[in-house]
Design a protein around this motif. Structure first.
Motif, PDB file in Angstrom:
ATOM      1  N   ARG A 227      -4.099   6.791  -7.385  1.00  0.00           N
ATOM      2  CA  ARG A 227      -3.014   5.832  -7.265  1.00  0.00           C
ATOM      3  C   ARG A 227      -3.315   4.886  -6.105  1.00  0.00           C
ATOM      4  NH1 ARG A 227       1.613   9.928  -6.117  1.00  0.00           N
ATOM      5  NH2 ARG A 227      -0.159  10.779  -4.937  1.00  0.00           N
ATOM      6  N   GLY A 228      -2.463   3.878  -5.945  1.00  0.00           N
ATOM      7  CA  GLY A 228      -2.628   2.972  -4.818  1.00  0.00           C
ATOM      8  C   GLY A 228      -3.672   1.905  -5.077  1.00  0.00           C
TER       9      GLY A 228
ATOM     10  N   GLU B  46      -7.542   3.161  -9.924  1.00  0.00           N
ATOM     11  CA  GLU B  46      -7.304   4.038 -11.071  1.00  0.00           C
ATOM     12  C   GLU B  46      -8.564   4.240 -11.904  1.00  0.00           C
ATOM     13  OE1 GLU B  46      -4.532   4.240 -15.126  1.00  0.00           O
ATOM     14  OE2 GLU B  46      -4.388   2.527 -13.769  1.00  0.00           O
ATOM     15  N   LYS B  47      -9.247   3.134 -12.250  1.00  0.00           N
ATOM     16  CA  LYS B  47     -10.369   3.232 -13.180  1.00  0.00           C
ATOM     17  C   LYS B  47     -11.630   3.793 -12.534  1.00  0.00           C
ATOM     18  CE  LYS B  47      -8.792  -0.471 -16.250  1.00  0.00           C
ATOM     19  NZ  LYS B  47      -9.148  -1.780 -16.879  1.00  0.00           N
TER      20      LYS B  47
ATOM     21  N   MET C  83       4.839  -7.017   3.785  1.00  0.00           N
ATOM     22  CA  MET C  83       3.511  -6.414   3.731  1.00  0.00           C
ATOM     23  C   MET C  83       3.527  -4.890   3.681  1.00  0.00           C
ATOM     24  SD  MET C  83       1.665  -9.119   3.600  1.00  0.00           S
ATOM     25  CE  MET C  83       0.085  -8.290   3.569  1.00  0.00           C
ATOM     26  N   TYR C  84       4.648  -4.271   3.990  1.00  0.00           N
ATOM     27  CA  TYR C  84       4.720  -2.804   4.028  1.00  0.00           C
ATOM     28  C   TYR C  84       4.277  -2.166   2.708  1.00  0.00           C
ATOM     29  CZ  TYR C  84       6.756   1.884   4.203  1.00  0.00           C
ATOM     30  OH  TYR C  84       6.945   3.243   4.144  1.00  0.00           O
ATOM     31  N   PRO C  85       4.709  -2.663   1.534  1.00  0.00           N
ATOM     32  CA  PRO C  85       4.259  -2.023   0.293  1.00  0.00           C
ATOM     33  C   PRO C  85       2.745  -2.058   0.122  1.00  0.00           C
ATOM     34  CG  PRO C  85       6.168  -3.426  -0.115  1.00  0.00           C
ATOM     35  CD  PRO C  85       5.710  -3.717   1.279  1.00  0.00           C
TER      36      PRO C  85
ATOM     37  N   SER D  45      -2.190   1.340   0.025  1.00  0.00           N
ATOM     38  CA  SER D  45      -3.519   1.691   0.514  1.00  0.00           C
ATOM     39  C   SER D  45      -3.540   3.124   1.044  1.00  0.00           C
ATOM     40  CB  SER D  45      -3.955   0.715   1.609  1.00  0.00           C
ATOM     41  OG  SER D  45      -5.204   1.100   2.145  1.00  0.00           O
ATOM     42  N   VAL D  46      -2.509   3.502   1.787  1.00  0.00           N
ATOM     43  CA  VAL D  46      -2.421   4.884   2.270  1.00  0.00           C
ATOM     44  C   VAL D  46      -2.333   5.841   1.088  1.00  0.00           C
ATOM     45  CG1 VAL D  46      -0.986   6.513   3.566  1.00  0.00           C
ATOM     46  CG2 VAL D  46      -1.414   4.216   4.484  1.00  0.00           C
ATOM     47  N   LEU D  47      -1.583   5.456   0.054  1.00  0.00           N
ATOM     48  CA  LEU D  47      -1.453   6.291  -1.140  1.00  0.00           C
ATOM     49  C   LEU D  47      -2.815   6.558  -1.772  1.00  0.00           C
ATOM     50  CD1 LEU D  47       0.279   7.683  -3.325  1.00  0.00           C
ATOM     51  CD2 LEU D  47       0.525   5.428  -4.422  1.00  0.00           C
TER      52      LEU D  47
END
Length: 740
Positions: free
Chosen positions: A393-394, A387-388, A446-448, A453-455
């Motif tokens: 996102r992600g 973000e910063k 681990m899916y989230p 990372s994909v996000l």
């Protein structure tokens, strides 16, 4: 028996000392004659607590940097990125040694005879035997995972009583040393709020007097002396001293034999899973290891030393990465310097990943788990950094992290610092662990992390001429030369970045099918973005291009061969499916080597894996010999230089790859087996989906292989000796082929 054997002590040379470890604790043992020295480590003792290092000027300069890169103004882009994207401060926390433990033998006043020190790899015990003043001393040292302690047992022949003084500390870097009735402690504080540590030792004997005096444990007229060491930090324990005291008080009720028996059962359950045996002259097994290495350097051959080196790699992984510990860092768990090379951190642009290349193949999936726990620690920092710094996102991280999961850029080094692909590469290990374990609960956990990372890349990627671009980035850790002679590292769409992102998107789509969260829009957007990634290109030298343009390199013999990620550890390029690209990979490696590549241990190990994937068995063997001759210390540690453990693990992975390779639903038996491996066998190499492979070979040819299954409905296509076999097995069934 696999062992490291020496007829001299290590003196003051850390690189000649021998390691024991249990994931959390490690010790380098010097095997002195009149004294013993253990240099100690605890995996969570790093210099200081978490920091906020994100550069506040990153995001507002991001588009300026992108425009400069796309306009070809690389020098201006690098000047701006150095100032606006570097961490403040630029460095993460370094890993540090915990201290040292000394045993001073008060009775040994002359030179010892019949001296021998051994690291018994098969049984995970360090043994020193020495006859001094007509008394034979036997010293055994283990690092017990079940009891989280380093345990030393000292006996003499005929139960001859002896005298010793024991002390421990952390050089000048601890705050207080004290004792209670039984135990000695040395404790202190590290920078950071309430970040403290404590180490403790105790000793007990069958007879004689053991007493704490000052900072010493004084042992007089003792027989069968056992010494315990353990340590903790507030990273895990609210009160490290209480934790240490409880361990010592409880464990000291047990004999060494009882402690060792529990330790051995735990170790063997992991170590004995996969076994390699190359036939060799067994007389060499009684030759000191340093002499065997020297004979190899002089041009000899020693397949028995390959057996030992392979087993030592298994030993190191079990000793430096266990459930509940931190992952293996640049030096596993063994580090001697307060300011170690590269901070002895987690370098996640290849080195940390390489540490775990052999884990699943060897049936050591449990040793893989600390890596995933560290990844989860990166979540919060990764979100803040995304973000910063990038307005995304992600989650994102750069080419290093530490025990706190720091994700801001590390160093002020343009070829390595500003690289955003570490988490996607780490995520390939999630997919790998699932392929071997079929553990859906693990995927759920681990899916989230993968999705976040994909996000990030959903937001971060920019489009140029219909192509999605990763910008800014680098090709770790290389430098290119522009047509005008200017040198640069910052770029967009380095080949490795695109290859890693392709795997990342594909793996996410697979994990979505396994776990799923009903976010079909996200799924389809990822599919669409995958289609917009550029394809690999072949350059003017017949090589896989490293950058979007076919630049010359400032170091054509560079240690990183990043553009061949698609060959290994990925399988986007295979001899079987993409022969033209495989040939370009071969030319890429040959060009690197012609300019002096492979000059570090881990780089040579990577080259071994690449040659294995190219089915070049003799070149795998050639490079293994070069690694042993040029990049291996006398204690068999890999040498960058200095010592880095990744080369030990990477080369073991390459030996496995020589015997078995898998991609899609195919299993290739001995695709890169060198004739110089001679005759022998390998047992219980793991393959995805719950399969196991055992192979018997003679004079470099397969004479028998067996596929067995730990699950129902195992299925694969198996290729061996230019024949294809369809294998369908249920649990505990086996399929064997013998060649006459």
């Amino acid at each position: 028996m696999s062992k490291l054997l020496y007829k001299t002590d290590a003196g003051f040379d850390w690189n000649k000392a021998l390691p024991v470890g249990n994931g959390r604790l490690g010790a380098m043992i010097f095997g002195g004659r009149s004294y013993e020295r253990l240099q100690l480590n605890e995996d969570s003792l790093w210099y200081g607590g978490p920091m906020e290092r994100i550069n506040q000027d990153s995001y507002k300069n991001l588009e300026k940097i992108r425009k400069l890169i796309f306009d070809g103004k690389i020098k201006a882009a690098e000047d701006l990125i150095l100032h606006s994207f570097s961490g403040n401060p630029p460095s993460m926390r370094p890993y540090q040694p915990f201290g040292e433990l000394y045993i001073n033998y008060r009775d040994i006043v002359s030179e010892c005879e019949d001296y021998e020190r051994v690291l018994d790899i098969d049984n995970s015990v360090h043994i020193v035997k020495k006859r001094c003043d007509n008394v034979l001393y036997t010293e055994k040292i283990i690092a017990s995972y079940p009891d989280n302690s380093i345990v030393i047992n000292i006996t003499t022949d005929n139960d001859e009583p002896f005298n010793a003084d024991i002390d421990a500390g952390r050089m000048n870097f601890y705050d207080r040393a004290f004792h209670d009735e039984r135990n000695m402690y040395f404790c202190g504080n590290m920078p950071g709020d309430n970040y403290s540590f404590c180490g403790g030792i105790t000793a007990y004997a069958d007879s004689g007097n053991v007493e704490c005096i000052g900072q010493y444990i004084v042992c007089r007229n003792v027989i069968n002396l056992t010494i315990l060491f353990t340590a903790a930090t507030s990273y895990r324990e609210p009160d490290p001293q209480i934790y240490v005291k409880n361990i010592l008080d409880n464990l000291s009720k047990n004999s060494f034999e009882c402690i060792y028996d529990k330790h051995l059962r735990d170790y063997k359950a992991l170590y004995d899973h996969t076994k390699l045996f190359l036939q060799h002259d067994e007389q060499y097994d009684y030759v000191p290891t340093d002499e065997r290495l020297e004979k190899l350097i002089e041009g000899g051959s020693d397949n028995g030393l390959i057996n030992t080196y392979f087993d030592f790699g298994k030993y190191l992984l079990i000793s430096s990465s266990r459930e509940g510990s931190l992952p293996a860092n640049l030096q596993g768990v063994w580090c001697k310097d307060l300011d170690p090379p590269w901070g002895c951190k987690y370098t996640i642009n290849i080195n940390t990943q390489m540490n775990y290349w052999p884990a699943e193949l060897l049936g050591l999936g449990k040793c893989h788990l600390p890596l995933f726990e560290l990844m989860l620690k990166m979540l919060d920092n990764g979100r803040k950094t995304a973000e910063k710094m990038y307005g995304c996102r992600g989650i994102v991280a750069h080419h290093n992290t530490d025990l706190w999961g720091d994700c801001a850029p590390q160093d002020l080094w343009i070829p390595g610092t500003y690289w955003v692909m570490s988490i996607p590469w780490l995520c390939t290990h999630i997919m790998k662990h699932y392929e071997y374990s079929s553990d859906k609960e693990f995927v759920k956990k681990m899916y989230p992390f993968v999705k976040e990372s994909v996000l990030f890349f959903h937001d971060f990627l920019v489009e140029k001429n219909g192509m999605l671009c990763i910008c800014p980035s680098v090709s770790p850790e290389n430098t290119y030369i522009l047509p005008n002679g200017e040198r640069g590292s910052i770029c967009f769409n380095s080949t490795m970045d695109v290859e890693i992102l392709r795997d990342h998107f594909k793996n996410f789509l697979k994990l979505y099918e396994i776990y799923g969260d009903d976010d079909e829009e996200f799924y389809h957007r990822t599919e669409m973005m995958l289609e917009k990634l550029p394809e690999l290109k072949i350059g003017k030298h017949g090589q896989i291009m490293e950058w979007v343009e076919d630049y010359e390199e400032a170091e054509p013999g560079h240690r990183h061969i990043s553009q061949l990620y698609a060959l290994y550890p990925s399988d986007q390029i295979t001899v079987f499916d993409t022969p033209e690209l495989a040939d370009a990979c071969r030319k890429t490696i040959e060009r690197r080597l012609s300019f002096g590549g492979g000059h570090t241990g881990w780089s040579r190990a990577w080259i071994m894996n690449m040659y294995a994937r190219l089915w070049e068995g003799e070149k795998v063997y050639d490079n293994l010999m070069l690694l042993l001759k040029q990049s291996t210390l006398t204690n068999l540690f890999d040498n960058h230089p200095p010592f880095q453990i990744d080369g030990n693990f990477g080369s073991v992975a390459a030996i496995c790859e020589a015997f078995v390779q898998t991609n899609k639903d195919r299993v290739f038996i001995c695709p890169a087996l060198s004739k110089r491996f001679g005759s022998g066998k390998i047992e219980n190499l793991c393959i995805p989906g719950g399969g196991r492979v055992s192979i018997v070979f003679k004079d470099g040819n397969v004479i028998e292989f067996t596929i067995s299954s730990l699950v129902d409905n195992y299925s694969s296509k198996v290729f061996c000796n230019e024949k294809e076999y369809i294998v369908n097995l249920n649990r505990d069934e086996a399929f064997t082929v013998c060649f006459n």
